[in-house]
Enzyme design. Structure first.
Site, PDB file in Angstrom:
ATOM      1  N   ASP A 130      26.422  27.508 -57.796  1.00 14.64           N
ATOM      2  CA  ASP A 130      27.940  27.469 -57.216  1.00 14.64           C
ATOM      3  C   ASP A 130      28.529  26.170 -57.439  1.00 14.64           C
ATOM      4  O   ASP A 130      28.733  25.605 -56.367  1.00 14.64           O
ATOM      5  CB  ASP A 130      28.103  28.244 -55.655  1.00 14.64           C
ATOM      6  CG  ASP A 130      29.447  28.320 -55.407  1.00 14.64           C
ATOM      7  OD1 ASP A 130      30.233  28.503 -56.056  1.00 14.64           O
ATOM      8  OD2 ASP A 130      29.522  28.395 -54.117  1.00 14.64           O
ATOM      9  N   GLU A 145      37.731  23.734 -55.889  1.00 19.28           N
ATOM     10  CA  GLU A 145      37.758  25.407 -55.488  1.00 19.28           C
ATOM     11  C   GLU A 145      37.356  25.518 -54.245  1.00 19.28           C
ATOM     12  O   GLU A 145      37.657  26.333 -53.478  1.00 19.28           O
ATOM     13  CB  GLU A 145      36.858  25.890 -56.620  1.00 19.28           C
ATOM     14  CG  GLU A 145      36.852  27.417 -56.635  1.00 19.28           C
ATOM     15  CD  GLU A 145      35.991  28.047 -55.836  1.00 19.28           C
ATOM     16  OE1 GLU A 145      35.864  29.391 -55.442  1.00 19.28           O
ATOM     17  OE2 GLU A 145      35.170  27.445 -55.147  1.00 19.28           O
ATOM     18  N   ASP A 151      32.468  32.142 -61.989  1.00 17.69           N
ATOM     19  CA  ASP A 151      32.000  31.270 -60.733  1.00 17.69           C
ATOM     20  C   ASP A 151      30.727  32.092 -60.206  1.00 17.69           C
ATOM     21  O   ASP A 151      30.830  33.272 -59.367  1.00 17.69           O
ATOM     22  CB  ASP A 151      33.200  31.366 -59.792  1.00 17.69           C
ATOM     23  CG  ASP A 151      32.768  30.466 -58.290  1.00 17.69           C
ATOM     24  OD1 ASP A 151      31.876  30.038 -58.323  1.00 17.69           O
ATOM     25  OD2 ASP A 151      33.911  30.671 -57.627  1.00 17.69           O
TER      26      ASP A 151
END
Length: 516
Positions: free
Chosen positions: A288, A320, A349
């Site tokens: 991630d 993000e 993602d």
């Protein structure tokens, strides 16, 4: 060698056909590369994506994180800055194939945060039953616990007795930051927000300040069991007090998106795709979203070998984890005329989760009743066909705007992408379809220190990276069959968590099995 031979051959015939050389030179100037490059081909581009290169890229990101004391790639950290400049240097090394730039923006970031003391009636709760909210204010207080009515989403939920006390608030309905700010506005000296489902406390963020409702207070996330126990004791007539000592370091910083657009191809009909470059403070963020970052970078490197008919923009988004800040900044600073040139946006993602599912964003709304702009359904169908073609099952994931595609949806740009899973547990049905272990998180290292190279499922990583290549090759070659952009349509209003509520991804219970 082919280039020099081709140029030599043109020079030899210049006197006989001077217009030929001029046309060739014009094409080289127009496309930014010699005309001997082959036209992009999905089969060839997928073959260029190798597991070894994906692992090498992931290892480089881990090395950036572990080279600093922070051991992460949080925005503003050495690990993140190294990531940004590595991406820029790599893309600029591809013989001028891309127009590469850094897009700077400013934000507020929590560099670190610590719970020095947390006790209730003088006793420390069990380890693992409480966590600090990101962007909590610092605070040191001993005060009574006062329950808040409902779920604390309205000022009227906070009784007068909360002033000078620590608010006890249930999770639910609205973002955590609103609850903390309302508690502060009511005079509370701290807030305990308890989970509304069994299990550990939610690892959440209040969102970067400021908020119009007021300043945050020291805010701690606690488990449902703790919260229910405190609430029961108080409603039973007991006086319960708590001591909290919280210290956070929150700063204004600058950071960068990395943008790379092919110099060749139709600039009026672009494909855009992206992944985020930052991690949370807890770890290096190699799944991630190091996996998405490396996945699209490998495709960008491979694409530079080919001629494209339609331009492609690769966006490597910063911040993000702080609320989709980089992608939002990019979209909000695009002129309407430039936004209209983006035919579609693809987002990646987390594409290498160790207990993975093959999840596709629900562009047509058939699974979660929330569809995207025209073209989003076609993107979903494209990826469904891809997984069917490689002999793998797939499922849908909610198209609710909770990753970097959200700002593109807000702007009415068709979107889609892939996701292999975060903190949610794999179901028994999913275990039958995708392998792995039911009842275990799709990524047990989600937002933790263990999200490093050893956390990746390399098979899923390769499969999803090749899916990216397939999509890029297809859409950079032709938009045939894809709906034209409707730039006058009403913009979609999406569910906008920006992770100030929580990062949870719904998955369709109706997964798609292969026909046997």
């Amino acid at each position: 060698m082919k280039c020099s031979i081709a140029v030599g051959a043109l020079a030899a015939t210049a006197s006989a056909a001077p217009g030929l050389v001029e046309r060739a030179d014009k094409k080289i100037r127009q496309y930014g590369y010699p005309i001997t490059k082959p036209t992009v081909n999905a089969t060839l581009l997928k073959a260029d994506i190798t597991r070894d290169n994906l692992v090498a890229g992931a290892q480089q990101l881990e090395d950036f994180a572990y080279a600093s004391e922070e051991r992460n790639r949080f925005i503003g950290s050495p690990g993140h800055n190294d990531t940004v400049y590595w991406l820029k240097d790599t893309l600029e090394s591809l013989d001028g194939y891309y127009n590469v730039s850094l897009q700077e923006f400013f934000t507020v970031a929590q560099i670190n945060g610590t719970i020095n003391v947390f006790t209730v009636d003088g006793a420390a709760p069990p380890e693992g039953s409480y966590l600090l909210f990101d962007y909590s204010a610092s605070g040191n207080a001993t005060a009574p616990l006062v329950p808040v009515s409902n779920v604390g989403c309205n000022a009227s939920d906070y009784p007068a007795t909360v002033s000078g006390s620590i608010a006890l608030i249930s999770r639910g309905t609205c973002e955590f930051g609103l609850k903390s700010a309302l508690a502060g506005a009511a005079g509370a000296v701290g807030a305990l927000i308890y989970n509304n489902v069994a299990g550990p406390p939610l690892q959440g963020t209040l969102g970067a300040p400021p908020r119009p409702e007021g300043d945050y207070v020291a805010s701690i996330s606690i488990s449902q069991a703790l919260g229910a126990g405190y609430l029961s004791a108080i409603t039973g007539g007991a006086n319960v007090s708590a001591t909290i000592d919280v210290l956070t370091d929150i700063r204004n910083i600058s950071t960068y998106n990395v943008l790379a657009t092919t110099n060749s191809g139709d600039q009026e009909n672009k494909l855009a795709l992206g992944a985020h470059t930052d991690s949370v403070a807890a770890g290096p963020g190699i799944n991630d979203d190091g996996s998405g970052t490396v996945g699209i970078l490998e495709v960008a490197k491979a694409l530079s070998k080919y001629k494209v008919n339609n331009a492609v923009t690769f966006g490597f988004w910063a911040a993000e984890e702080e609320g989709l800040l980089g992608s939002t900044y990019y979209v909000e600073n695009l002129a309407a005329s430039e936004a209209a040139k983006i035919r579609a946006y693809l987002n990646f993602d987390m594409i290498a989760s160790p207990n993975f599912v093959n999840a596709i964003y629900d562009g047509d709304g058939s699974a979660f009743n929330l569809s995207g702009p025209a073209g989003s359904a076609e993107i979903e169908a494209f990826f469904e066909d891809y997984f069917t073609g490689v002999g793998q099952n797939f499922t849908a994931t909610a198209f609710d705007g909770r990753s970097d595609y959200g700002p593109f949806l807000d702007a009415g740009i068709p979107s889609g992408g892939l996701f292999t899973g975060a903190e949610e547990n794999k179901t028994a049905e999913e275990a039958l379809l995708f392998g792995g272990t039911a009842g275990v998180a799709l990524d047990q290292c989600y937002h933790q220190a263990c999200d490093n190279v050893t956390n990746l499922d390399l098979g899923a990583f390769e499969t999803h990276a090749k899916a990216i290549a397939d999509a890029v090759a297809t859409y950079s070659f032709s938009w045939e069959g894809f709906p034209a952009r409707n730039t006058t349509a009403t913009k979609r209003s999406v569910v906008r968590s920006k992770r100030t509520i929580e990062r949870r991804h719904g998955r369709n219970k109706r997964v798609q099995p292969l026909e046997k």
